[in-house]
Design a protein around this motif. Structure first.
Motif: not given
Ligand code: PLP
Ligand code: COI
Length: 342
Positions: A75-77, A177-179, A182-184, A213-220, A239-243, A277-280
């Motif tokens: 759904q997020r994709m 969005a997981k675009a 954002n990571y660049a 807002e975020e901790v690198g590539a993870a939510n807080f 919107p982190s699924i882990t969070k 928190c996050g998948t990785a």
């Protein structure tokens, strides 16, 4: 199988490829070639018309393989694709594709008890020949897998972060969005944080630079002195699924009060524990945060250097993922029970 550590790419035997052409998805293939051939005019290359997803396959004690909430990634994709004007797969097609790739690389799913898992990376790219700034006519959807260990630090180890003055996303931009863009935008602040001896940087809200807002590539998340589980609410965080899973487990299993609300960087004293928190990242406890010239140290007792509730949440979450604890309805999809094609 050799032991798996860190979060690094490896070339796994088979990946899923599906092209979108003439307004429709074409039949998918499993390919043994890890190279994609794209037009030099692909929109993914020039204009960043692309997005991705990340989830994991976990080996359970009985040898079966669990996917954790793949419907949420699907759904997020879909939401990321809609934001970037790209076509997407149905939830069922996304899950079937993940299952097919995991099956095809089954021997790479790390053994139960090692803490490692098989990372599943899905990506959607605008391809074809497009020069103007507009959505592509053609797309490729791809899923590859890599055995991985921990992202920040092995096991559940507390690490330190610093804030950055850079933003990873605009207030009403593509932060949710997981675009790839954002990571660049995060590469330079990440490099600066590493250079200062931190694991990564913490992004503040792009409008006022006062709220986490975020901790690198993870939510807080933070846990207050009154045992409330708190996590930021903002339109520009992913919107982190882990969070969302932790919000549910904190409330419904641990019986904590929970809130999605502002977390002010100048009010870290309200938290006795904090984590990423996050998948990785899974759950990575936060030892300290440097903001401007002030180092905030989270005060855990010597007996609980990780923080008692953070440890409980970690045990619950990973117990569900590896199949040791009964999951809430629908959270675990057994790879063996899903048809590999629709
Ligand atoms: N925030 C960012 C920027 C991320 O890249 C990720 C990773 O996916 C997360 C948060 C955590 O999201 P999830 O728990 O869905 O993996
Ligand atoms: C994940 O946790 O799945 C992510 O996508 C983070 C990744 C960018 C390292």
């Amino acid at each position: 199988m050799k032991s798996v550590t860190g979060f690094v790419y490896s070339n796994s035997p088979l990946r899923y490829l599906q092209y979108f052409k003439d307004g429709a998805w074409q039949p998918s293939v499993l390919s043994d070639n890890n190279q994609l051939t794209l037009s030099e005019a692909a929109t993914a290359l020039h204009y960043g018309q692309q997005c991705f997803e990340g989830l994991k396959a976990y080996r359970a004690a009985d040898g079966t393989i669990n996917l954790f909430r793949p419907d949420q990634n699907a759904q997020r994709m879909q939401a990321s694709c809609a934001r970037l004007l790209m076509p997407s797969l149905t939830v069922d097609a996304f899950i079937a594709a993940c299952v097919q790739v995991v099956h095809a690389n089954e021997s790479l799913v790390p053994a139960y008890g090692t803490g490692a898992s098989l990372y599943i990376r899905a990506l959607m790219l605008g391809i074809g020949d497009t020069l103007a700034v507009k959505a592509a006519d053609e797309y490729v959807f791809c899923i590859f897998v890599c055995p991985v260990g921990s992202y920040f630090e092995d096991g559940i180890t507390a690490v330190s972060f610093c804030t950055t003055n850079f933003d990873r996303a605009a207030p009403v931009g593509t932060g949710a969005a997981k675009a790839g863009g954002n990571y660049a935008a995060s590469l330079l602040p990440n490099k600066q944080a590493l250079g200062q001896g931190f694991k990564d940087c913490i992004y503040l809200d792009p409008q006022t630079h006062t709220k986490i807002e975020e901790v690198g590539a993870a939510n807080f998340f933070g846990i207050t002195h009154h045992n409330e589980f708190v996590t930021p609410k903002s339109a520009s965080i992913l919107p982190s699924i882990t969070k969302y899973s932790l919000l549910y487990l904190a409330e419904h299993v641990l019986g904590l009060a929970v809130a999605e609300r502002d977390c002010f960087i100048d009010n870290l004293d309200e938290f006795k524990e904090a984590g990423a928190c996050g998948t990785a990242a899974v759950i990575t406890p936060i030892k300290s945060i440097l903001h401007e010239d002030k180092l905030h140290q989270f005060k855990h007792s010597n007996e609980h250097p990780i923080g008692e509730l953070t440890q409980k949440l970690y045990t619950l979450l990973t117990g569900i993922q590896f199949g040791d604890i009964n999951p809430p309805q629908g959270w675990i999809v057994k790879v063996e029970q899903v048809p590999q094609a629709l």
